[in-house]
Enzyme design. Sequence first.
Site, PDB file in Angstrom:
ATOM      1  N   ASP A  10     -80.331 -19.603  -9.181  1.00 22.16           N
ATOM      2  CA  ASP A  10     -80.010 -21.030  -8.445  1.00 22.16           C
ATOM      3  C   ASP A  10     -81.657 -21.621  -8.045  1.00 22.16           C
ATOM      4  O   ASP A  10     -82.424 -20.567  -8.286  1.00 22.16           O
ATOM      5  CB  ASP A  10     -78.649 -20.500  -7.376  1.00 22.16           C
ATOM      6  CG  ASP A  10     -78.167 -22.225  -6.706  1.00 22.16           C
ATOM      7  OD1 ASP A  10     -78.492 -23.113  -7.847  1.00 22.16           O
ATOM      8  OD2 ASP A  10     -78.566 -22.033  -5.638  1.00 22.16           O
ATOM      9  N   SER A  11     -80.940 -22.999  -7.891  1.00 25.69           N
ATOM     10  CA  SER A  11     -82.172 -23.760  -7.270  1.00 25.69           C
ATOM     11  C   SER A  11     -82.605 -23.256  -5.915  1.00 25.69           C
ATOM     12  O   SER A  11     -83.967 -23.447  -5.591  1.00 25.69           O
ATOM     13  CB  SER A  11     -81.925 -25.226  -7.829  1.00 25.69           C
ATOM     14  OG  SER A  11     -80.703 -25.421  -6.304  1.00 25.69           O
ATOM     15  N   CYS A  73     -75.361 -21.639 -10.809  1.00 26.43           N
ATOM     16  CA  CYS A  73     -75.994 -23.037 -10.663  1.00 26.43           C
ATOM     17  C   CYS A  73     -75.136 -24.332 -11.470  1.00 26.43           C
ATOM     18  O   CYS A  73     -74.855 -23.589 -12.763  1.00 26.43           O
ATOM     19  CB  CYS A  73     -77.993 -23.586 -11.127  1.00 26.43           C
ATOM     20  SG  CYS A  73     -78.172 -25.319 -10.362  1.00 26.43           S
ATOM     21  N   GLU A 152     -79.785 -26.454   2.671  1.00 27.58           N
ATOM     22  CA  GLU A 152     -81.199 -26.206   2.444  1.00 27.58           C
ATOM     23  C   GLU A 152     -81.438 -25.518   4.221  1.00 27.58           C
ATOM     24  O   GLU A 152     -82.449 -24.459   4.325  1.00 27.58           O
ATOM     25  CB  GLU A 152     -82.004 -26.200   1.447  1.00 27.58           C
ATOM     26  CG  GLU A 152     -81.718 -25.868   0.026  1.00 27.58           C
ATOM     27  CD  GLU A 152     -81.479 -23.851  -0.338  1.00 27.58           C
ATOM     28  OE1 GLU A 152     -82.812 -23.785   0.384  1.00 27.58           O
ATOM     29  OE2 GLU A 152     -81.056 -23.529  -1.312  1.00 27.58           O
ATOM     30  N   CYS A 186     -70.388 -26.862  -6.632  1.00 28.62           N
ATOM     31  CA  CYS A 186     -72.045 -26.306  -6.582  1.00 28.62           C
ATOM     32  C   CYS A 186     -71.845 -24.940  -5.719  1.00 28.62           C
ATOM     33  O   CYS A 186     -71.723 -25.315  -4.031  1.00 28.62           O
ATOM     34  CB  CYS A 186     -72.398 -28.265  -5.869  1.00 28.62           C
ATOM     35  SG  CYS A 186     -74.738 -27.611  -5.159  1.00 28.62           S
ATOM     36  N   HIS A 188     -73.677 -24.510  -3.518  1.00 28.13           N
ATOM     37  CA  HIS A 188     -74.537 -23.956  -1.447  1.00 28.13           C
ATOM     38  C   HIS A 188     -73.336 -24.094  -1.257  1.00 28.13           C
ATOM     39  O   HIS A 188     -73.176 -23.852  -0.235  1.00 28.13           O
ATOM     40  CB  HIS A 188     -75.187 -25.664  -2.267  1.00 28.13           C
ATOM     41  CG  HIS A 188     -76.891 -25.299  -2.239  1.00 28.13           C
ATOM     42  ND1 HIS A 188     -76.579 -25.018  -3.446  1.00 28.13           N
ATOM     43  CD2 HIS A 188     -77.747 -24.889  -1.900  1.00 28.13           C
ATOM     44  CE1 HIS A 188     -78.877 -24.977  -3.385  1.00 28.13           C
ATOM     45  NE2 HIS A 188     -78.537 -24.608  -2.487  1.00 28.13           N
TER      46      HIS A 188
HETATM   47  N1  DGL Z   1     -76.704 -24.729  -6.418  1.00 28.60           N
HETATM   48  C1  DGL Z   1     -76.982 -25.929  -6.963  1.00 28.60           C
HETATM   49  C2  DGL Z   1     -75.274 -25.993  -8.167  1.00 28.60           C
HETATM   50  O1  DGL Z   1     -74.632 -25.635  -7.598  1.00 28.60           O
HETATM   51  C3  DGL Z   1     -77.698 -26.487  -7.513  1.00 28.60           C
HETATM   52  C4  DGL Z   1     -77.825 -27.676  -6.616  1.00 28.60           C
HETATM   53  C5  DGL Z   1     -78.732 -28.046  -6.653  1.00 28.60           C
HETATM   54  O2  DGL Z   1     -80.098 -27.863  -6.611  1.00 28.60           O
HETATM   55  O3  DGL Z   1     -78.870 -29.582  -7.072  1.00 28.60           O
HETATM   56  O4  DGL Z   1     -75.493 -27.194  -8.823  1.00 28.60           O
END
Ligand code: DGL
Length: 270
Positions: A10-11, A73, A152, A186, A188
């Site tokens: 993931d990011s 991600c 984050e 997402c 996150h």
């Molecule tokens: N967690 C990621 C997603 O599912 C990336 C979020 C991001 O870096 O903007 O989209």
Amino acid sequence: MDNRPIGVFDSGLGGLTGVRELAKLLPGEDIVYFGDTARTPYGSRSRDTILRYGKQDIEFLLSKGVKAILCACNTVSSTLPETYTDALPVPFVGVVRAAAAAAAARSASGRIGIIATAATVRSGSYEAAIRPLRADARLTAQACPLFVPVIENGYLDRRNPITVTLAREYLAPIRAAGVDTLILGCTHYPLIAGTIADEMGPGVTLVDSGAEGALALRRLLEERDLLCGRVQGGNLSFYVSDSGENFAEIGALFLGRDLSGGIHPYTLLE
Ligand code: DGL
């Protein structure tokens, strides 16, 4: 049987929602995680940049000898073309299809909300994945660009005033649409699922894209006879492209284990 590790990326922290579920479902498997913490967030970047970053993340995991990849991600999963993922030397699971299928199956009314990064919403990937499964679906999508930086930075408390204010603002159109199912599009967002659930109220089912991706990956490993020979004691290793401090702290809270010994710095070459 295949004893090589599973790769997840993931990011940043978000993909840990997939790791948590994978470690629960398959506790004997070794997992190598990559979080591109130097370049997070991905979701506000252009398609070309997301493609470049996603491909580099995958190359890194392949260099670690993984047997399969979970793209935890949504932003990358929405952007990488199937022609690319189908040609990879190992099986690849993206979270979007898995979460779309779960939402289509769980929604009684067909009114489904999607919250995600700007790039995921712009791609239309959820609409494309849900429509063939539920012709009657009425979808409402909302980009929530400030959620990822807030997460984050550790604003995770259910009643944190900043997180609550953002959630109220972003979720207003979804509430107005009367959805019965909301895709956390997402990975996150499950870290603030409590705040989101409070805003949406008890009648709305939340779909966790990281957890759905993990379930889809398990199915795939079973079908292809790629599970490892152990049932317990899998090793988790974490690579991050920038400081691992926040990652270690929040990751430990989230995964319920100490990560400090298992985090390695790794800088991707541009
Ligand atoms: N967690 C990621 C997603 O599912 C990336 C979020 C991001 O870096 O903007 O989209």
